[in-house]
Each structure stands twice: as structure tokens, then as C-alpha cells.
Design an enzyme around this catalytic site. Structure first.
Site, PDB file in Angstrom:
ATOM      1  N   GLY A  29       0.825  -1.206   0.000  1.00 15.99           N
ATOM      2  CA  GLY A  29       0.000   0.000   0.000  1.00 15.99           C
ATOM      3  C   GLY A  29       0.851   1.243   0.000  1.00 15.99           C
ATOM      4  O   GLY A  29       2.050   1.190   0.292  1.00 15.99           O
ATOM      5  N   SER A  30       0.228   2.345  -0.382  1.00 14.59           N
ATOM      6  CA  SER A  30       0.932   3.622  -0.286  1.00 14.59           C
ATOM      7  C   SER A  30      -0.094   4.692   0.056  1.00 14.59           C
ATOM      8  O   SER A  30      -1.287   4.529  -0.197  1.00 14.59           O
ATOM      9  CB  SER A  30       1.652   3.947  -1.588  1.00 14.59           C
ATOM     10  OG  SER A  30       0.738   3.936  -2.642  1.00 14.59           O
ATOM     11  N   PHE A  33       1.835   9.494   3.332  1.00 14.84           N
ATOM     12  CA  PHE A  33       3.092   9.485   4.073  1.00 14.84           C
ATOM     13  C   PHE A  33       4.195   8.708   3.361  1.00 14.84           C
ATOM     14  O   PHE A  33       5.371   9.057   3.446  1.00 14.84           O
ATOM     15  CB  PHE A  33       2.864   8.881   5.469  1.00 14.84           C
ATOM     16  CG  PHE A  33       4.087   8.923   6.326  1.00 14.84           C
ATOM     17  CD1 PHE A  33       4.415  10.074   7.012  1.00 14.84           C
ATOM     18  CD2 PHE A  33       4.943   7.837   6.407  1.00 14.84           C
ATOM     19  CE1 PHE A  33       5.563  10.136   7.786  1.00 14.84           C
ATOM     20  CE2 PHE A  33       6.088   7.878   7.181  1.00 14.84           C
ATOM     21  CZ  PHE A  33       6.395   9.036   7.873  1.00 14.84           C
ATOM     22  N   GLY A  34       3.855   7.647   2.684  1.00 14.45           N
ATOM     23  CA  GLY A  34       4.888   6.823   2.051  1.00 14.45           C
ATOM     24  C   GLY A  34       4.355   5.468   1.650  1.00 14.45           C
ATOM     25  O   GLY A  34       3.215   5.360   1.228  1.00 14.45           O
ATOM     26  N   VAL A  36       3.782   1.173   2.391  1.00 12.46           N
ATOM     27  CA  VAL A  36       3.627   0.137   3.414  1.00 12.46           C
ATOM     28  C   VAL A  36       4.060  -1.197   2.801  1.00 12.46           C
ATOM     29  O   VAL A  36       3.637  -1.543   1.694  1.00 12.46           O
ATOM     30  CB  VAL A  36       2.169   0.065   3.923  1.00 12.46           C
ATOM     31  CG1 VAL A  36       2.015  -1.043   4.955  1.00 12.46           C
ATOM     32  CG2 VAL A  36       1.743   1.408   4.531  1.00 12.46           C
ATOM     33  N   LYS A  51       5.578   0.615   7.701  1.00  9.85           N
ATOM     34  CA  LYS A  51       5.253   1.852   6.964  1.00  9.85           C
ATOM     35  C   LYS A  51       6.506   2.723   6.908  1.00  9.85           C
ATOM     36  O   LYS A  51       7.048   3.109   7.943  1.00  9.85           O
ATOM     37  CB  LYS A  51       4.115   2.564   7.705  1.00  9.85           C
ATOM     38  CG  LYS A  51       3.729   3.904   7.150  1.00  9.85           C
ATOM     39  CD  LYS A  51       2.343   4.241   7.664  1.00  9.85           C
ATOM     40  CE  LYS A  51       2.187   5.686   8.029  1.00  9.85           C
ATOM     41  NZ  LYS A  51       0.832   5.987   8.465  1.00  9.85           N
ATOM     42  N   ASP A 143      -8.510  11.424  10.858  1.00 11.48           N
ATOM     43  CA  ASP A 143      -8.306  10.969   9.468  1.00 11.48           C
ATOM     44  C   ASP A 143      -9.051   9.652   9.243  1.00 11.48           C
ATOM     45  O   ASP A 143      -8.549   8.754   8.566  1.00 11.48           O
ATOM     46  CB  ASP A 143      -6.801  10.793   9.214  1.00 11.48           C
ATOM     47  CG  ASP A 143      -6.453  10.783   7.729  1.00 11.48           C
ATOM     48  OD1 ASP A 143      -7.321  11.151   6.902  1.00 11.48           O
ATOM     49  OD2 ASP A 143      -5.324  10.390   7.390  1.00 11.48           O
TER      50      ASP A 143
END
Ligand code: ATP
Length: 343
Positions: A29-30, A33-34, A36, A51, A143
Site C-alpha cells: 500500500g501507499s 506518508f509513504g 507500506v 510503513k 483521518d
């Protein structure tokens, strides 16, 4: 053996790992933030998720932000909150439990979910959020959206991504800089756009929860047809909410209670929205009712006989062919991206 924590940052109870302890790095995943990654712990022989910030050259600020996120997760240890193990020192990353099913976002748009599972997911999200708001001081997530709700191999909920989470009363909107805002627009309450200097409170999460409920009931993205993000802000600011007519008419009776709760949760006035204490009482009642009343009627038996009068009937299982049309995949915009459109 795990290494000692960095002397510069207090790691509390968190472990420090290094990359030699992991094998089989695979990106799962992305986000803002960056990236995973799914990894295997060489000695524990189990899967974990890490992450990492986008760049290999992580500055001290990014590292401290990740440690702060990990600490909040550690303090919020609970059945419906994603467990954290610690920090990887090289590459810098947050080491967490790996969630086999992935995000609710992925699940909602890949298969038609049975109603009893949808209701259970709603209740478990409410339980997780209630726990955060029961902390002293309450921990605001800020969030909450399907991409940040993860599911284990048995489809049980773990709330994740505490990168924007704040302790209630200890933060205000000034600290929440526009560049740092990553909450997706459809999940942000109208007071965020209307009252620039407003402090964050628990009712922000309650609003986001309402939009998450809508997404679970419809298996669609909120405001998917509205391409102009600013129009969404204006419409939500003037009272518009995701379209109720997209909620399937053939649904279990207790969905009506959930829809009413959802509308209370996205009330324009934060004070009028219920607390997660009230919400969990309601979802507990509706989900228990579901378990007792659900007669698993094969969806096919309903086909051809579906009328509006049948709407209150319990439908314990739903087949793929009874689902709404596939949802439109849309980009999630952060508020900073959105504000850049204003120029
Ligand atoms: P954003 O800030 O945009 O919300 P982010 O960069 O902070 O995102 P996360 O939301 O934490 O990153 O994760 C991005 C995606 O990676 C998730 O939506 C999910 O698909 C996947 N993911 C994150 N953590 C895990 C995990 N523990 N197990 C499995 N998949 C995960």
C-alpha cells in the site's frame, strides 16, 4: 536481539528493529506518508507490516513524526486498534501487525458484502473510535476513512494511521498546518472549511464516521460524480451530504436505524452530533438485533420478487448480482492538494 532505542528520541515501550530481522519485502500500500510493506520476521516467522517514508533519506523530523505515531498507537492498545510493535531503524519505518484482508477501502470496491458483515464492521469501527475518545485526554483520530480501517483475515476491524491523531485540548488548528492535512475532503466536517481557527474536537471524528457508514451501506465513494473538489467543499458547507438514494432499497430493517444514526452524526452543528458513547449503544443494539433476527435468505430467492414493500425484510446474505453498479474509482485528495487548486 532487539537493539536499544535511539538516545535522541524516547521510545517508551517500543522495540527497535533493523532490516536484517525482516525478509521478503513486498509493497502492499501507499498513502500520503509513504509506502507500506509486508515483511516476514526472520526469527518470529510471522508476517508484519512496515510503513516507511517515501525517501530513503529520512530527516529527523519525519523520524520523530513516525515515532510519535507509534507511541500514540501503543497508548491506544485495544481490540479494534491496529497493534504496533516498534520502529525499524534502517530503513526507518513503523512496524505494525499485518492485516491480511487489507483496507476497508479495497474490500468495499472489490466485492459485494453481506449485510451482517457490513453492520458488524460499522459496530467495530464505532467501538474502536469510542475507545480512543474514552482515553484521558481523548485521542482524536482526525483521518477516519475506509483506507485507514484495516481488516484481519476474519474481517475484524483494526483502526490504523495515527499520523494526524491529536490529544483533545492539547492541539488547535494552527498546529494542524495546511501542508500536513491529509484527511480526505469528503470525510472532513463542514466546520473545518467554515471556521479556520476552530479547535479540533471529538465531533470531527463523528462526522467522518457518518461518511464511512454511507460508504459501507452503498459500497461507493462519497461524491464520486463531483470532480471539482472545491464544489464539494461549497456543497458540504451549505448542508449537502452523500446521496441517500444510493443506499440499496432492499436491506435489513436495522439499516434504517443505522441511516438515522448516520444522519445525526453528519449534522451541520457539531454539538448536535452524538458522542461515540451514544453511537456504540445504538450500534450495539442494532447489531445484536441483526444477529437475532437475521434469517439468511438466499439473495436469489428475492430476485424477481423485490418490491418496495419488501424493503424492511431481513436480508442476511446478498449475492454479487444484487449489488449496485461498480463504484467509480476516484483519487483521494488531501486538503493541501485541494487548496493548491484555489490558486
Ligand atoms: P494516508 O496518510 O494517505 O492516509 P499513509 O501514507 O499514512 O496514508 P497508511 O494509511 O497507514 O499510510 O497505509 C496506506 C495503505 O497501506 C492502507 O490503506 C492499506 O491498504 C495498507 N496498509 C497499511 N497498514 C497495513 C497493515 N498493517 N497491514 C496491511 N496493509 C496495510
Amino acid at each position: 536481539m532487539d537493539k536499544e532505542g535511539s538516545p535522541l528520541v524516547d521510545m517508551g515501550l517500543l522495540r527497535v528493529f533493523d532490516s536484517r530481522q525482516f525478509s521478503g519485502w513486498e509493497k502492499v500500500g501507499s498513502g500520503g506518508f509513504g509506502q507500506v510493506y509486508r515483511v516476514k520476521h526472520v526469527h518470529w516467522k510471522t508476517l508484519l507490516a512496515i510503513k516507511c517514508p517515501p525517501s530513503l533519506h529520512v530527516d529527523e523530523k519525519e523520524r520523530i513524526e513516525l515515532v510519535e505515531e507509534a507511541k500514540k498507537m501503543e497508548m491506544a492498545k485495544f481490540q479494534f486498534i491496529l497493534p504496533v510493535y516498534g520502529m525499524c531503524s534502517d530503513p526507518v519505518g513503523l512496524v505494525m501487525e499485518y492485516m491480511e484482508t487489507g483496507s476497508l477501502e479495497k474490500l468495499l470496491y472489490s466485492e459485494c458484502l453481506p449485510w451482517d458483515l457490513r453492520l458488524r464492521i460499522i459496530h467495530e469501527i464505532a467501538l474502536g473510535m469510542n475507545f480512543l475518545h474514552c482515553m484521558t485526554p481523548p485521542l482524536l483520530h482526525l483521518d477516519l476513512k475506509p483506507a485507514n480501517i484495516l481488516l484481519d483475515g476474519h474481517h475484524h476491524v483494526k483502526i490504523s494511521d495515527f499520523g494526524l491523531a491529536k490529544w483533545n485540548g492539547l492541539s488547535n488548528s494552527h498546529e494542524f498546518s495546511l501542508d500536513g492535512i491529509c484527511g480526505t475532503i469528503a470525510y472532513l466536517p463542514p466546520e473545518r472549511f467554515k471556521e479556520k481557527n476552530r479547535s479540533f474536537d471529538t465531533k470531527h471524528d463523528v462526522y467522518s464516521f457518518a461518511v464511512v457508514i454511507w460508504g459501507i451501506l452503498t459500497q461507493r465513494k462519497p461524491f464520486a460524480d463531483e470532480k471539482n473538489i472545491l464544489h464539494i467543499m461549497v456543497k458540504v458547507g451549505s448542508g449537502l451530504r452523500p446521496d441517500l438514494s444510493l443506499i440499496p432499497r432492499l436491506r435489513p430493517q436495522q439499516c434504517n436505524g443505522i441511516i438515522q444514526l448516520m444522519q445525526e452524526c453528519w449534522h451541520d452543528k457539531p454539538d448536535k452530533r452524538p458522542s461515540f458513547q451514544d453511537i456504540t449503544s445504538e450500534t450495539e443494539h442494532l447489531c445484536t438485533k441483526n444477529e437475532e433476527d437475521s434469517t439468511s435468505v438466499p439473495a436469489k430467492e428475492f430476485q424477481g420478487k423485490v418490491t418496495q414493500e419488501m424493503e424492511p425484510q431481513i436480508l442476511g446474505a446478498q449475492s454479487k448480482d444484487m449489488c449496485s453498479p461498480p463504484p467509480v474509482f476516484d483519487k483521494d485528495y488531501s486538503l493541501s492538494e485541494l487548496l493548491s487548486q484555489l490558486d
